[in-house]
Motif scaffolding. Sequence first.
Motif, PDB file in Angstrom:
ATOM      1  N   UNK A  58       0.667  -1.365  -0.019  1.00 41.71           N
ATOM      2  CA  UNK A  58       0.008  -0.020  -0.207  1.00 41.71           C
ATOM      3  C   UNK A  58       0.924   1.245  -0.049  1.00 41.71           C
ATOM      4  N   UNK A  59       2.019   1.338   0.959  1.00 44.41           N
ATOM      5  CA  UNK A  59       2.888   2.388   0.905  1.00 44.41           C
ATOM      6  C   UNK A  59       3.375   2.641  -0.657  1.00 44.41           C
ATOM      7  N   UNK A  60       3.766   1.610  -1.383  1.00 46.10           N
ATOM      8  CA  UNK A  60       4.516   1.458  -2.324  1.00 46.10           C
ATOM      9  C   UNK A  60       3.531   2.161  -3.631  1.00 46.10           C
ATOM     10  N   UNK A  61       2.200   1.874  -3.581  1.00 45.88           N
ATOM     11  CA  UNK A  61       1.276   2.321  -4.537  1.00 45.88           C
ATOM     12  C   UNK A  61       1.180   3.757  -4.220  1.00 45.88           C
ATOM     13  N   UNK A  62       1.154   4.531  -3.091  1.00 42.69           N
ATOM     14  CA  UNK A  62       0.980   5.738  -2.734  1.00 42.69           C
ATOM     15  C   UNK A  62       2.166   6.151  -3.195  1.00 42.69           C
ATOM     16  N   UNK A  63       3.100   5.708  -2.973  1.00 47.28           N
ATOM     17  CA  UNK A  63       4.659   6.212  -3.275  1.00 47.28           C
ATOM     18  C   UNK A  63       4.743   6.555  -4.867  1.00 47.28           C
ATOM     19  N   UNK A  64       4.385   5.838  -5.462  1.00 47.05           N
ATOM     20  CA  UNK A  64       4.465   5.798  -7.062  1.00 47.05           C
ATOM     21  C   UNK A  64       3.191   6.557  -7.577  1.00 47.05           C
ATOM     22  N   UNK A  65       1.998   6.956  -6.772  1.00 47.46           N
ATOM     23  CA  UNK A  65       0.969   7.728  -7.404  1.00 47.46           C
ATOM     24  C   UNK A  65       0.913   9.141  -7.079  1.00 47.46           C
ATOM     25  N   UNK A  66       1.770   9.580  -5.882  1.00 44.50           N
ATOM     26  CA  UNK A  66       2.153  10.783  -5.427  1.00 44.50           C
ATOM     27  C   UNK A  66       3.099  11.461  -6.107  1.00 44.50           C
ATOM     28  N   UNK A  67       3.273  12.651  -6.043  1.00 45.37           N
ATOM     29  CA  UNK A  67       4.598  13.431  -6.173  1.00 45.37           C
ATOM     30  C   UNK A  67       4.961  13.256  -7.898  1.00 45.37           C
ATOM     31  N   UNK A  68       3.964  12.962  -8.981  1.00 47.61           N
ATOM     32  CA  UNK A  68       4.056  12.743 -10.203  1.00 47.61           C
ATOM     33  C   UNK A  68       4.432  14.230 -11.084  1.00 47.61           C
TER      34      UNK A  68
END
Length: 303
Positions: A58-68
Amino acid sequence: MGHQPQPHEDPVSFFSVRDTIMKICGACEREMPDGSYSEEQRAQRQSSRRCEECVAAGNELVLMKKGRTRSEADDCPICQSPLPLDKKQSVFKPCCMKRVCKGCLLAARKRGMRDCPFCRTPTPDESQTLAMVRKRVAAGDPVAICVLGTKYFFGKYGLKKDDVTRAAELYERAAKLGVKEAHFNLACLYANGADVEKDMAKALRHYESAATCGHVPARFNLGCKEYKDGKYDLALQHWMISAKLGFDDSLNSVKRLFMAGLATKGDYAAALRGYQKAVEEMPSPDRAEAKELREDPSNRQRN
């Protein structure tokens, strides 16, 4: 009342079984021993409890979705164009806590303006600058708190150089207030471990916090960490994101992955298109002229 051990039951074995009772992960629905959950997860309701693997995913998913994308805070406050990622092409103004591109600074000077092009404050000397920053810190300005930490670290404005303890304290305060640059600075401190105890777990947490806020070098560094760990797919994802935000090193890293057969031609083509689009949003005639003046010593002397 709860179950009581019967005379024929072994009390020790009964309580051992009770203490290792199986719990269900609310995401993957696997049975997990209660002791495998973190203290925070054990406090959750059964339906919302997650095993460590699901929490990490879940943390990895958030990391890849935010800050783009880069935030509005990364725009020059005068021309409203994204600031160059190379900080040598912009100037930080302590009077108003704004970073102004050198194109706008040059345009202001062409009009005879030598003060701050944003707030019109006359250029202060070192003692005045430090007083300005401290005043903003006292008012709770998050950016000023981070800036003061940087000045302690580098020994600017007459402050003691390499006062890392004080710098780290200020970075921590600013990071809690959401300053992505503070997160990045803390990550670098903990990753290098030169003046503070090396702690890669803390470094990664701060890199991730900065990256989700759109900090491009932090995103690149995460890609480097994943590459070093042999997680090439994750490294590629981080570098694709930061390349599309205009970061040269990330584009070159994607190219190296492609040349090594670890990324596809389509990956590199997408990174290149995104990079070119980001770069096209940054230049202006004034910025180009300012860069030329900076790179040519004879031009700097004449100006």
